[in-house]
Design a protein around this motif. Sequence first.
Motif: not given
Length: 199
Positions: A152-159, A161-162
């Motif tokens: 979820a963090n990857d999506q929330r922060h629009a990472d 590299e993820a």
Amino acid sequence: MDQDAHLQLGRCPHCNVARPNLGRRTTADTWSSDQSNRRYWVVYGCETCGGCILTVSPWDPSGLRPITNIWPSSEQVDNSVPQRARQFLQQAISSIHAPAGATMLAASSVDAMLKEIGLKDGSLYKRIREAQAQHLITAEMAAWAHEVRLEANDQRHADEEADLPNEADARKSVEFVQALAQFLFVLPSRVARGRSESK
């Protein structure tokens, strides 16, 4: 609800698309060896995902066929799950077709569940660790909760590299949250209800 040419469901139980186009594909009559328990079966197909839904009704010579069972049924979150966590989880289930959103909703449901059991301070990371330290969840459940949190963090922060999650990833996250809901709320509620009924 009757077995008409089109089955009226709010969502497809396979792909969760809203107001799916479910057309009748095939029918069958069955009965037991003594000619009783005659039933009428209809298979409907979803035009969006291709999944099939089976319905059954008692056989009636007049043609009235009220549906008594549907397989698979749409996933509904048990009412023993607290409202906020239940709403997040239900929305995650309903948005599997939008995996990034479903993943974030799944993590929100985990957060709401942990707050409901009294773990309100700090971040979700801290709450998961605290739940494990207090033996409210197992080490394996904590590890899985952290996976959901990180996704979820990857999506929330629009990472950048993820990778974006796919439907299978979202289902895995939702599956965990359903298991956590069972463990924290549904099973204790059933046990309490069973014990009170046995007195």
